[in-house]
Scaffold this motif. Structure first.
Motif, PDB file in Angstrom:
ATOM      1  N   ASP A 284       0.961  -1.354   0.003  1.00 34.84           N
ATOM      2  CA  ASP A 284       0.065   0.001   0.098  1.00 34.84           C
ATOM      3  C   ASP A 284       0.920   1.308  -0.001  1.00 34.84           C
ATOM      4  O   ASP A 284       0.589   2.360  -0.670  1.00 34.84           O
ATOM      5  CB  ASP A 284      -0.879  -0.070   1.334  1.00 34.84           C
ATOM      6  CG  ASP A 284      -2.068  -1.038   1.233  1.00 34.84           C
ATOM      7  OD1 ASP A 284      -2.346  -1.626   0.067  1.00 34.84           O
ATOM      8  OD2 ASP A 284      -2.621  -1.300   2.264  1.00 34.84           O
ATOM      9  N   GLU A 285       2.121   1.191   0.807  1.00 31.19           N
ATOM     10  CA  GLU A 285       2.837   2.437   0.681  1.00 31.19           C
ATOM     11  C   GLU A 285       3.562   2.595  -0.558  1.00 31.19           C
ATOM     12  O   GLU A 285       3.628   3.686  -1.120  1.00 31.19           O
ATOM     13  CB  GLU A 285       3.978   2.169   1.817  1.00 31.19           C
ATOM     14  CG  GLU A 285       3.425   2.167   3.294  1.00 31.19           C
ATOM     15  CD  GLU A 285       4.376   1.820   4.106  1.00 31.19           C
ATOM     16  OE1 GLU A 285       5.670   1.854   3.938  1.00 31.19           O
ATOM     17  OE2 GLU A 285       4.018   1.427   5.375  1.00 31.19           O
TER      18      GLU A 285
ATOM     19  N   ALA B 154       2.301   1.726  -3.556  1.00 35.11           N
ATOM     20  CA  ALA B 154       1.260   2.250  -4.384  1.00 35.11           C
ATOM     21  C   ALA B 154       1.062   3.721  -4.087  1.00 35.11           C
ATOM     22  O   ALA B 154       0.723   4.335  -5.238  1.00 35.11           O
ATOM     23  CB  ALA B 154      -0.058   1.306  -4.060  1.00 35.11           C
ATOM     24  N   LYS B 155       0.719   4.227  -3.182  1.00 33.43           N
ATOM     25  CA  LYS B 155       0.724   5.625  -2.571  1.00 33.43           C
ATOM     26  C   LYS B 155       1.706   6.381  -3.061  1.00 33.43           C
ATOM     27  O   LYS B 155       1.713   7.546  -3.752  1.00 33.43           O
ATOM     28  CB  LYS B 155       0.401   5.546  -0.995  1.00 33.43           C
ATOM     29  CG  LYS B 155       0.407   7.042  -0.382  1.00 33.43           C
ATOM     30  CD  LYS B 155      -0.716   7.698  -0.982  1.00 33.43           C
ATOM     31  CE  LYS B 155      -0.997   9.182  -0.169  1.00 33.43           C
ATOM     32  NZ  LYS B 155      -1.422  10.095  -1.372  1.00 33.43           N
ATOM     33  N   LEU B 156       3.024   6.027  -2.999  1.00 27.62           N
ATOM     34  CA  LEU B 156       4.181   6.669  -3.380  1.00 27.62           C
ATOM     35  C   LEU B 156       4.283   7.070  -4.827  1.00 27.62           C
ATOM     36  O   LEU B 156       4.453   7.807  -5.390  1.00 27.62           O
ATOM     37  CB  LEU B 156       5.438   6.102  -2.985  1.00 27.62           C
ATOM     38  CG  LEU B 156       5.875   6.171  -1.498  1.00 27.62           C
ATOM     39  CD1 LEU B 156       6.950   5.403  -1.065  1.00 27.62           C
ATOM     40  CD2 LEU B 156       5.954   7.575  -0.940  1.00 27.62           C
ATOM     41  N   ARG B 157       3.725   5.783  -5.546  1.00 31.70           N
ATOM     42  CA  ARG B 157       3.676   5.922  -7.044  1.00 31.70           C
ATOM     43  C   ARG B 157       2.736   6.797  -7.541  1.00 31.70           C
ATOM     44  O   ARG B 157       2.733   7.481  -8.422  1.00 31.70           O
ATOM     45  CB  ARG B 157       3.612   4.413  -7.704  1.00 31.70           C
ATOM     46  CG  ARG B 157       4.968   3.558  -7.597  1.00 31.70           C
ATOM     47  CD  ARG B 157       4.747   2.294  -7.975  1.00 31.70           C
ATOM     48  NE  ARG B 157       5.785   1.409  -7.858  1.00 31.70           N
ATOM     49  CZ  ARG B 157       6.109   0.276  -8.090  1.00 31.70           C
ATOM     50  NH1 ARG B 157       4.808  -0.603  -8.003  1.00 31.70           N
ATOM     51  NH2 ARG B 157       7.184  -0.497  -8.002  1.00 31.70           N
ATOM     52  N   GLN B 158       1.531   6.710  -6.749  1.00 32.04           N
ATOM     53  CA  GLN B 158       0.510   7.516  -7.063  1.00 32.04           C
ATOM     54  C   GLN B 158       0.711   9.042  -6.716  1.00 32.04           C
ATOM     55  O   GLN B 158       0.390   9.904  -7.588  1.00 32.04           O
ATOM     56  CB  GLN B 158      -0.792   7.277  -6.128  1.00 32.04           C
ATOM     57  CG  GLN B 158      -1.856   7.891  -6.332  1.00 32.04           C
ATOM     58  CD  GLN B 158      -3.055   7.453  -5.500  1.00 32.04           C
ATOM     59  OE1 GLN B 158      -2.886   7.048  -4.379  1.00 32.04           O
ATOM     60  NE2 GLN B 158      -4.368   7.812  -5.833  1.00 32.04           N
ATOM     61  N   ASP B 159       1.773   9.306  -5.887  1.00 33.09           N
ATOM     62  CA  ASP B 159       2.198  10.685  -5.401  1.00 33.09           C
ATOM     63  C   ASP B 159       3.313  11.214  -6.744  1.00 33.09           C
ATOM     64  O   ASP B 159       3.717  12.154  -6.974  1.00 33.09           O
ATOM     65  CB  ASP B 159       2.661  10.813  -4.223  1.00 33.09           C
ATOM     66  CG  ASP B 159       1.741  10.689  -3.261  1.00 33.09           C
ATOM     67  OD1 ASP B 159       0.643  10.884  -3.443  1.00 33.09           O
ATOM     68  OD2 ASP B 159       2.046  10.653  -2.092  1.00 33.09           O
TER      69      ASP B 159
ATOM     70  N   GLU C 184      -2.596   2.300   5.576  1.00 35.09           N
ATOM     71  CA  GLU C 184      -3.022   3.580   5.330  1.00 35.09           C
ATOM     72  C   GLU C 184      -2.455   4.743   6.052  1.00 35.09           C
ATOM     73  O   GLU C 184      -2.037   5.642   5.152  1.00 35.09           O
ATOM     74  CB  GLU C 184      -4.613   3.582   5.190  1.00 35.09           C
ATOM     75  CG  GLU C 184      -5.418   2.572   4.402  1.00 35.09           C
ATOM     76  CD  GLU C 184      -5.426   1.499   4.927  1.00 35.09           C
ATOM     77  OE1 GLU C 184      -5.214   1.176   6.394  1.00 35.09           O
ATOM     78  OE2 GLU C 184      -5.973   0.464   4.276  1.00 35.09           O
TER      79      GLU C 184
ATOM     80  N   SER D  60       1.175   4.978   4.964  1.00 40.30           N
ATOM     81  CA  SER D  60       1.427   5.646   3.646  1.00 40.30           C
ATOM     82  C   SER D  60       1.192   6.987   3.738  1.00 40.30           C
ATOM     83  O   SER D  60       1.847   7.739   3.154  1.00 40.30           O
ATOM     84  CB  SER D  60       0.257   5.130   2.849  1.00 40.30           C
ATOM     85  OG  SER D  60       0.471   3.687   2.498  1.00 40.30           O
ATOM     86  N   GLU D  61       0.264   7.585   4.495  1.00 41.05           N
ATOM     87  CA  GLU D  61       0.022   9.038   4.617  1.00 41.05           C
ATOM     88  C   GLU D  61       1.370   9.683   5.178  1.00 41.05           C
ATOM     89  O   GLU D  61       1.571  10.734   4.854  1.00 41.05           O
ATOM     90  CB  GLU D  61      -1.052   9.366   5.474  1.00 41.05           C
ATOM     91  CG  GLU D  61      -2.554   8.798   4.777  1.00 41.05           C
ATOM     92  CD  GLU D  61      -3.592   8.850   5.991  1.00 41.05           C
ATOM     93  OE1 GLU D  61      -3.475   9.429   7.038  1.00 41.05           O
ATOM     94  OE2 GLU D  61      -4.726   8.558   5.565  1.00 41.05           O
TER      95      GLU D  61
ATOM     96  N   SER E 113       4.339   9.600   2.899  1.00 41.93           N
ATOM     97  CA  SER E 113       4.098  10.556   1.812  1.00 41.93           C
ATOM     98  C   SER E 113       4.132  12.115   2.282  1.00 41.93           C
ATOM     99  O   SER E 113       4.892  12.740   1.390  1.00 41.93           O
ATOM    100  CB  SER E 113       2.698  10.289   1.077  1.00 41.93           C
ATOM    101  OG  SER E 113       2.152  11.279   0.363  1.00 41.93           O
TER     102      SER E 113
END
Length: 111
Positions: A6-7, A9-14, A76, A79-80, A83
């Motif tokens: 999940d981390e 994915a979030k970093l890639r999304q950012d 989650e 990840s926040e 980020s």
């Protein structure tokens, strides 16, 4: 690099370019991970405390390490936090060893 999916994915999304060891070559040694990150001039994000010993006791070269000490938090929330650290302190991370734990961040320049 030891991150929850999940981390990653979030970093890639950012918009970060993230290489994830478990996707590339699971089970490789910490030395190989650190060498690969250094060769790519990448910040290593990990939950593995052994990297501190490699850098400070054994003098291994690094472009920077972000050690996440966020046990007990949801994926989650982790990840926040990661980020947010990258967004607000990203310019200070290269060349340093930074530890992030709930409510705290410590940065130390590598020797």
């Amino acid at each position: 690099m030891n991150l929850l999916a999940d981390e990653v994915a979030k970093l890639r999304q950012d918009g970060h370019d993230v290489l994830y060891v478990a996707e590339m070559a699971p089970g490789i040694s910490d030395d190989v991970v650190l060498s690969g990150a250094s060769a790519r001039r990448a910040l290593l994000i990990t939950a593995d405390k052994d990297f501190g010993e490699l850098v400070f006791r054994h003098g291994k070269v690094t472009n920077g390490i972000l050690l996440i000490r966020l046990a007990g938090l949801s994926p989650e929330r982790k990840s926040e936090i990661v980020s947010l650290v990258l967004r607000e302190h990203g310019s200070k991370l290269p060349g340093s060893f930074t530890v992030v734990s709930p409510g705290m961040m410590r940065t130390r320049l590598k020797p």
